[in-house]
Design an enzyme around this catalytic site. Structure first.
Site, mmCIF file in Angstrom:
data_model
loop_
_atom_site.group_PDB
_atom_site.id
_atom_site.type_symbol
_atom_site.label_atom_id
_atom_site.label_comp_id
_atom_site.label_asym_id
_atom_site.label_seq_id
_atom_site.Cartn_x
_atom_site.Cartn_y
_atom_site.Cartn_z
ATOM 1 N N ARG A 1 61.162 20.393 2.239
ATOM 2 C CA ARG A 1 60.446 21.430 0.989
ATOM 3 C C ARG A 1 59.726 22.656 1.194
ATOM 4 N NH1 ARG A 1 55.110 18.237 -0.670
ATOM 5 N NH2 ARG A 1 54.127 18.738 1.444
ATOM 6 N N GLU B 1 48.681 19.832 -12.815
ATOM 7 C CA GLU B 1 47.857 18.482 -11.369
ATOM 8 C C GLU B 1 46.635 19.499 -11.333
ATOM 9 O OE1 GLU B 1 49.486 19.081 -7.761
ATOM 10 O OE2 GLU B 1 50.894 20.982 -8.123
ATOM 11 N N LYS C 1 54.912 24.614 -1.636
ATOM 12 C CA LYS C 1 53.679 25.333 -1.493
ATOM 13 C C LYS C 1 53.403 26.449 -0.714
ATOM 14 C CE LYS C 1 51.334 21.360 1.303
ATOM 15 N NZ LYS C 1 50.553 20.898 -0.233
HETATM 16 C C1 PLP Z 1 50.344 19.645 -0.514
HETATM 17 C C2 PLP Z 1 50.581 19.669 -2.297
HETATM 18 C C3 PLP Z 1 50.656 18.580 -2.926
HETATM 19 C C4 PLP Z 1 50.268 17.377 -2.267
HETATM 20 O O1 PLP Z 1 51.649 16.722 -1.434
HETATM 21 P P1 PLP Z 1 51.407 15.931 -0.547
HETATM 22 O O2 PLP Z 1 52.869 15.578 -0.149
HETATM 23 O O3 PLP Z 1 51.393 14.275 -1.289
HETATM 24 O O4 PLP Z 1 51.005 16.501 0.217
HETATM 25 C C5 PLP Z 1 50.198 18.893 -4.544
HETATM 26 N N1 PLP Z 1 49.979 19.807 -5.161
HETATM 27 C C6 PLP Z 1 50.002 20.817 -4.843
HETATM 28 C C7 PLP Z 1 49.620 22.005 -5.104
HETATM 29 C C8 PLP Z 1 50.100 20.588 -2.702
HETATM 30 O O5 PLP Z 1 49.900 22.440 -2.320
#
Ligand code: PLP
Length: 341
Positions: A82, A220, A184
Site C-alpha cells: 500500500r 468511510e 494513505k
Molecule cells: C489507515 C486508514 C484506514 C484503516 O486502514 P488499516 O489498514 O485497517 O489500518 C481507513 N481509512 C483511512 C482513510 C485510513 O487512512
C-alpha cells in the site's frame, strides 16, 4: 532488552520517543542501504517538497506480544504494497517491499523493550513514512526523499470496554472521484481536520463521508472503513475507488467468510440502507473495530438495533476472532503473522 518501566494499561494514544528509528535516503535515483539511528530529529531544507506541496505518504501497523510471548506484526506485506501504491500516486519512488518489511522488523527489534506485554491491551504502534526532502519551489516532484520508521507504545484503544460511538453525516467531502482517497497520504488528513474538529464540537465522535458526486452512497470516515451487518446476518462493506483499502477491513471480510461462515457483500452501499442495518462498525488498525450505535443525518437519528451499550453480536464475533488471530489464540491464515522474535 528488558521491558521499559511504563504503566502499559494506562497508556494513551500519544507519541513516546523510543530508542531507535530506521532511516533511508533516496538520492540520484537510488535508496541508500538505510540505518537505525538514535536521532529523532529530521533536518531538511526550508523549501523541502513535503513542506511546500505536501509530498508525503505513510503507513500504520502494530507489533504486539502473543499469548506464547512472541513479538509479532500483522500482515506487514500489505502495508509495504500500500505504501508503494501511495508513493507512486504522488510521483514518489517506491521503497522496495522486502526492504520495507525488513525495516519494520529491525525497528521493532531495536525497541523490543517498548513492546507491551501480552494481556495489557497495549501495543507498539509503528509509523513508516516517506517525504520529499530537497528544495522544490516550482510545482514538481522532489528528487530526494527520506523513508523513516519509528514506533511508539500505545494504550488499549478501549479502556473499560468498547462503547458504541455516535457519528454524523458530514457536509464536507473526503475524497473526489478519481482523486487521492484511496492512498494513505497526509493530504487526506489535513483536509479532514476541520470536519473532525467541528464534529467533536457538536458532540459527535466521527464523520460519515458520503460520495461527493451524488451524496447517496456511504464511503468511510476520516481514518477507518465501514462494515455493516444486515438484519439477516450478512456482512456488507462499501466498495468504492475513493476509499482507503483498509487491511483490517480486508482481513475482517476473510474472517467473516472463512472462519464465521457469513455471507459477505462488497458493493455500493446507499445511505438509505442505514435504517435497515442491524450493526455498524468502523475498522482500522487503531481499534480493529469501533462499534457505531447511532448515525445522525442533519438532526435525523438512526439508532442501530445493537444499541449504545455494547458491540452487536456479529461485530463482537468478528472482533474476537480477528484479535484472537493477532494475539496467537486462534490459528492464523498462512502469511498473516510475521514473527519478529
Ligand atoms: C489507515 C486508514 C484506514 C484503516 O486502514 P488499516 O489498514 O485497517 O489500518 C481507513 N481509512 C483511512 C482513510 C485510513 O487512512
Amino acid at each position: 532488552m528488558e521491558k521499559k518501566d511504563i504503566d502499559w494499561s494506562n497508556l494513551g494514544f500519544g507519541y513516546i520517543k523510543t530508542d531507535k528509528r530506521y532511516v533511508s535516503n533516496f538520492k540520484d535515483g537510488a535508496w541508500d542501504e538505510g540505518v537505525l539511528t538514535d536521532d529523532d530529529k529530521v533536518v531538511i531544507s526550508e523549501c523541502a517538497g513535503v513542506l511546500q506541496y505536501a509530498q508525503t505518504v505513510f503507513e500504520g501497523l502494530k507489533a504486539y506480544t502473543t499469548e506464547k510471548g512472541n513479538i509479532v506484526v500483522f500482515r506487514p506485506d500489505l502495508n509495504a504494497e500500500r505504501l508503494e501504491q501511495s508513493a507512486l500516486r504522488l510521483e514518489m519512488p517506491a521503497f522496495p517491499r522486502d526492504r520495507f518489511v525488513d525495516a519494520i522488523v529491525e525497528t521493532v527489534k531495536a525497541n523490543d523493550g517498548f513492546v507491551p506485554p501480552y494481556g495489557t491491551g497495549a501495543t507498539l504502534y509503528i509509523r513508516p513514512y516517506m517525504f520529499g526532502s530537497n528544495p522544490v519551489i516550482g510545482v514538481k516532484p522532489a528528487d530526494e526523499y527520506q523513508f523513516r520508521v519509528f514506533c511508539t507504545p500505545v494504550g488499549p484503544y478501549f479502556k473499560g470496554g468498547a462503547k458504541p460511538i455516535t457519528i454524523r453525516v458530514s457536509d464536507f467531502d473526503r475524497a473526489a472521484p478519481h482523486g487521492t482517497g484511496n492512498i494513505k497520504a497526509g493530504l487526506n488528513y489535513a483536509m479532514s481536520l476541520h470536519a473532525i474538529v467541528t464534529a467533536h464540537k457538536e458532540g459527535f465522535d466521527e464523520n460519515m463521508y458520503l460520495d461527493p458526486q451524488t451524496r447517496t452512497k456511504v464511503e468511510e470516515t476520516g481514518g477507518a472503513n465501514f462494515i455493516f451487518v444486515t438484519k439477516d446476518g450478512t456482512l456488507v462493506t462499501p466498495k468504492s475507488d475513493s476509499i482507503l483499502p483498509s487491511i483490517t477491513r480486508r482481513s475482517l471480510v476473510y474472517v467473516a467468510k472463512e472462519y464465521l461462515g457469513l455471507k459477505v457483500e462488497e458493493r455500493e452501499v446507499f445511505f438509505d440502507e442505514m435504517k435497515d442495518m442491524a450493526e455498524c462498525g468502523l475498522c482500522g488498525t487503531a481499534a480493529v473495530i469501533s462499534p457505531v450505535g447511532k448515525i445522525v443525518d442533519h438532526g435525523k437519528e438512526i439508532c442501530l438495533p445493537s444499541g449504545m451499550a455494547d458491540m452487536g453480536p456479529v461485530t463482537r464475533k468478528l472482533y474476537d476472532t480477528l484479535t484472537g488471530i493477532q494475539m496467537g489464540r486462534i490459528e492464523a491464515p498462512e502469511g498473516w503473522i510475521k514473527v519478529i522474535e
